[in-house]
Design an enzyme around this catalytic site. Sequence first.
Site, short mmCIF file in Angstrom:
data_model
loop_
_atom_site.label_atom_id
_atom_site.label_comp_id
_atom_site.label_asym_id
_atom_site.label_seq_id
_atom_site.Cartn_x
_atom_site.Cartn_y
_atom_site.Cartn_z
N ARG A 155 -19.68 0.88 8.12
CA ARG A 155 -18.61 0.26 7.34
C ARG A 155 -17.54 -0.23 8.29
NH1 ARG A 155 -18.67 3.26 1.83
NH2 ARG A 155 -20.87 2.91 1.44
N GLU B 55 -14.51 -0.86 8.16
CA GLU B 55 -13.17 -0.77 7.57
C GLU B 55 -12.19 -0.37 8.63
OE1 GLU B 55 -12.17 1.51 3.92
OE2 GLU B 55 -14.35 1.41 3.68
N ARG C 116 -10.47 10.85 7.23
CA ARG C 116 -11.77 11.00 6.57
C ARG C 116 -12.63 9.74 6.61
NH1 ARG C 116 -10.42 11.20 0.26
NH2 ARG C 116 -9.65 9.09 0.05
N HIS C 117 -12.28 8.77 7.46
CA HIS C 117 -13.11 7.57 7.54
C HIS C 117 -13.71 7.41 8.93
CE1 HIS C 117 -10.84 6.16 3.93
NE2 HIS C 117 -12.03 5.68 3.66
N GLU D 275 -12.92 12.84 -2.64
CA GLU D 275 -14.13 12.25 -3.20
C GLU D 275 -15.28 12.30 -2.21
OE1 GLU D 275 -13.69 8.10 -4.30
OE2 GLU D 275 -15.77 7.89 -3.62
N SER E 21 -19.75 8.51 -5.03
CA SER E 21 -19.43 7.55 -6.05
C SER E 21 -20.77 7.06 -6.56
CB SER E 21 -18.65 6.41 -5.41
OG SER E 21 -17.83 5.81 -6.34
N ARG F 253 -18.58 14.14 5.73
CA ARG F 253 -17.49 14.52 4.84
C ARG F 253 -17.82 15.78 4.07
NH1 ARG F 253 -14.38 10.13 1.05
NH2 ARG F 253 -14.08 8.90 2.94
#
Lengths: 500, 172
Positions: free
Chosen positions: A272, A274, A280-281, A423, A426, A474
């Site tokens: 990813r 991002e 947490r990323h 979270e 998903s 995670r």
Amino acid sequence: MTKEGVQGVTEEEQQAQSKKALKKQQKEAEKAAKKAEKQAKLAAEQQSTDEDDFAKDRYGVSVMVQSQQKLGKQCFLVLRQQQFNVQALVAVGDRASKQMVKFAANINKESIVDVEAVVRKVEQKIESCSQQDVELHIERIFVISQAEPRLPLQLEDAIRPDGEGEEEGRATVNQDTRLDNRVIDLRTTTSQAIFRLQSGVCQLFRDTLTKKGFVEIQTPKIISAASEGGANVFTVSYFKTSAYLAQSPQLYKQMCICADFDKVFCVGPVFRAEDSNTHRHLTEFVGLDIEMAFNYHYHEVIDSITDTMVQIFKGLRDNFQTEIQTVNKQFPSEPFKFLEPTLRLEYTEAVAMLHEAGVEMGDEDDLSTPNEKLLGRLVKEKYDTDFYVLDKYPLAVRPFYTMPDPNNPKYSNSYDMFMRGEEILSGAQRVHDPELLTERALHHQIDLEKIKSYIDSFRYGAPPHGGGGIGLERVCMLYLGLHNVRQTSMFPRDPKRLTP
Amino acid sequence: MALRELASLEKYLGLKKPNKYSTQGDKKIPVLQNNSPPLVGLVTIACHLVKESNHQELLGDTADSRAVVQQWLEYRLTRLDIYTKEDIKTVLKDLNLYLQDKVFLAGNHVTLADILIYYGLHPIIVDLAVQEKEEYVNVTRWFDHIQHHPGIRHHLPPVVVLRNRIYTSRHR
């Protein structure tokens, strides 16, 4: 050097530890051959400058030495193997000479040594080691691989809990130093425990799903079109054109269901792009993804996933207590709590709970991260669980391939799962009808050309299906109660880090 | 702002005729112009209203508690009209410590000090997160008590206070 591979020589020892004696005798035979070889080599290399070094052939350069301390005629060493360490002692006597003690004291920390020693019980517990009731009295010690004298970080500092470091004025190692010298940092007992636990999670995931009849699949990571929105993909050059690194195996999981595999899972990297520098990323992490066709209701999918998670938690709780305790020594946290069957709340209930606590939000708003955390606390306080599912999210905040709720068009058949208020998954029932899918895509203003092959895969008979994906790092981080996902990723990748 | 407080105070005191106030200066200090000389200032007018309405106990029973009430009224004027983050934290910490063993700010019943500090503190408490409200547990307890006292709340929205602590564990 393992706990069992140490040789006991005296009669007392053999009587007291009769079980081990058998194993020791076997090892003795194996080692004797090795020792003979080494002795011959060393004898040839020895320079007899010191007087009467009768223990000349009992020491040289092979177990990792964590640290040592010389006190006059004795030298204490701490020897370490993976998660465990033990105190060892070289004392001047009939087996060791002064020169041998000096040699032992001068071995560089983190060198790999080969040791022959007697296991002795101690009256006082040795607090600083994991094996607290025995110590080794060394008879032979050889260095197999020498470490450089200056280490970039000290292991005792690396496993010191943060609070202790500040109080007593001793150093702790900060995260960037650890990550830059990852090979040494991974040797700490805490890191060893974390990654053994992570390996356990993967194994339990595979075992549980295989028992439920799932098939493991491997999906391609080099893909031609960005699957979920073009902003967060890495581009790679692909011969004369370019391609993308997969953000998730979503598309291929669904194609497998349409290919009549019924229940599939896959374990693989997810990329990813991002630019999020949070705790947490990561830009690359391991995704554990599930997809299954169901018979009557998408809750079958939720039940399957939550049961898998519960089996994983139980497996960790029952088989990895040593690892959990080791991590807790450096990073104290409360044990992970979960309910059986898993708690499932509806989105409207969650919004009501937040309203009661004084939070202002609309019924169809997405949950912000602080609200998610607050909700986690409220749920923990009310139901005493760290793991729960939130079902029936509003349709407006979910991706275009989410199946709307047939009874209420404002909501969708989608769900999120949370651990300790954060979270981890998903998921949703997917739209399996090409007409409805086209309509939803248009509603979200997505270019139909880009997803043509995706929509086409549903044109030849597609069962209703749903699934979800979790991030391995995670899950480990939240299970252990750690605060940064980089601690559970061996060689983490984030916008600022590409090595080691 | 201050005018609304005075209006609510009048209602609480049961005064029949609402007074007309004007304001003075940039800080909108309320002025009461019924008699001569005109009364200027929130605390001055509030004390006057209390005396008018024969609710003397609101200013304190004993000399001791009267002094404490005056002290808190002055606190309201000097400390509670500042809004930087550091000052808010200091104020909340001070109050939290003071209220550790007390139900009301002065004496054993509601006084003008409680009422005016409640009005002054409301905008701050409304913005606190649940975690901060749990941190300053005594302030929250006192605040909840006062806001449920009959007749005080009036123009201000109620602040939700959770009965159970939810931030007990160490995980952030």
